[in-house]
Design a protein around this motif. Structure first.
Motif, short mmCIF file in Angstrom:
data_model
loop_
_atom_site.label_atom_id
_atom_site.label_comp_id
_atom_site.label_asym_id
_atom_site.label_seq_id
_atom_site.Cartn_x
_atom_site.Cartn_y
_atom_site.Cartn_z
N LEU A 114 -23.19 -11.01 7.86
CA LEU A 114 -23.81 -9.91 7.13
C LEU A 114 -25.07 -9.36 7.81
CD1 LEU A 114 -23.38 -11.12 3.45
CD2 LEU A 114 -22.03 -9.44 4.68
N ARG A 115 -26.09 -10.18 7.94
CA ARG A 115 -27.39 -9.66 8.37
C ARG A 115 -27.35 -8.99 9.74
NH1 ARG A 115 -31.85 -10.31 11.09
NH2 ARG A 115 -31.10 -12.13 12.22
N ARG B 166 -24.77 -7.97 11.53
CA ARG B 166 -23.85 -6.82 11.56
C ARG B 166 -24.47 -5.63 10.86
NH1 ARG B 166 -18.37 -8.88 9.31
NH2 ARG B 166 -17.56 -6.88 10.00
N ASN B 167 -25.15 -5.86 9.73
CA ASN B 167 -25.80 -4.75 9.03
C ASN B 167 -26.87 -4.11 9.90
OD1 ASN B 167 -24.18 -5.18 6.83
ND2 ASN B 167 -25.76 -6.17 5.60
N TRP C 71 -25.08 -2.06 12.52
CA TRP C 71 -24.49 -0.85 11.94
C TRP C 71 -25.56 0.17 11.57
CZ3 TRP C 71 -20.65 -3.74 8.27
CH2 TRP C 71 -19.53 -4.13 9.00
N HIS D 124 -21.72 -5.90 2.31
CA HIS D 124 -22.60 -5.25 3.28
C HIS D 124 -23.50 -4.21 2.61
CE1 HIS D 124 -20.90 -7.10 6.82
NE2 HIS D 124 -19.72 -6.93 6.27
N GLU E 179 -31.14 -6.82 2.68
CA GLU E 179 -30.62 -6.78 4.04
C GLU E 179 -29.28 -6.05 4.13
OE1 GLU E 179 -32.54 -10.73 5.97
OE2 GLU E 179 -30.86 -11.08 4.63
N GLY E 180 -28.91 -5.38 3.02
CA GLY E 180 -27.68 -4.61 2.98
C GLY E 180 -27.88 -3.24 3.61
N LEU E 181 -26.77 -2.59 3.94
CA LEU E 181 -26.84 -1.28 4.58
C LEU E 181 -27.55 -0.22 3.74
CD1 LEU E 181 -23.38 -0.94 6.33
CD2 LEU E 181 -25.63 -1.01 7.41
#
Length: 124
Positions: free
Chosen positions: A73-74, A76-77, A80, A102, A107-109
């Protein structure tokens, strides 16, 4: 798959044991907390409560499987968010589809893109 392969071997083994439905330490408090979080997350998702879903699943993952959380998650976010910011400077991005985990949390998009000055809204 590269993300998983780059994790430490102990984390890969832990993930394999999790996927097989348990581990040598099955039944301990951490495993019970993760199972409870998954149940709560599923219920929240079905009821459309994305924030509760994220709190239930992502926080449980972060706390019980930090290396996996970081890789899946972290990091990759963050990647992205950088890519989306760059793309938005060009002709723009019409829509972005990602898995629900995500999108939630600090820490989400959604939070990452808002901190970068973008307006982000959910379409139901």
């Amino acid at each position: 798959l590269r993300i998983m392969a780059d994790l430490p071997q102990a984390v890969q083994i832990q993930m394999l044991e999790d996927a097989m439905g348990g581990s040598a330490g099955a039944g301990d408090d951490a495993d019970d907390a993760v199972a409870d979080a998954i149940d709560l997350g599923e219920s929240a998702w079905i009821n459309g409560d994305v924030q509760l879903y994220g709190a239930a699943i992502a926080i449980a993952m972060r706390d019980s499987r930090p290396a996996f959380y970081d890789a899946l998650l972290r990091r990759r976010n963050l990647s992205w968010a950088a890519t989306l910011t760059r793309e938005m400077r060009g002709s723009g991005v019409q829509m972005v589809n990602v898995g629900a985990l995500h999108l939630v949390g600090e820490e989400g998009l959604v939070a990452l893109m808002r901190r970068r000055g973008f307006v982000v809204e959910r379409i139901q």
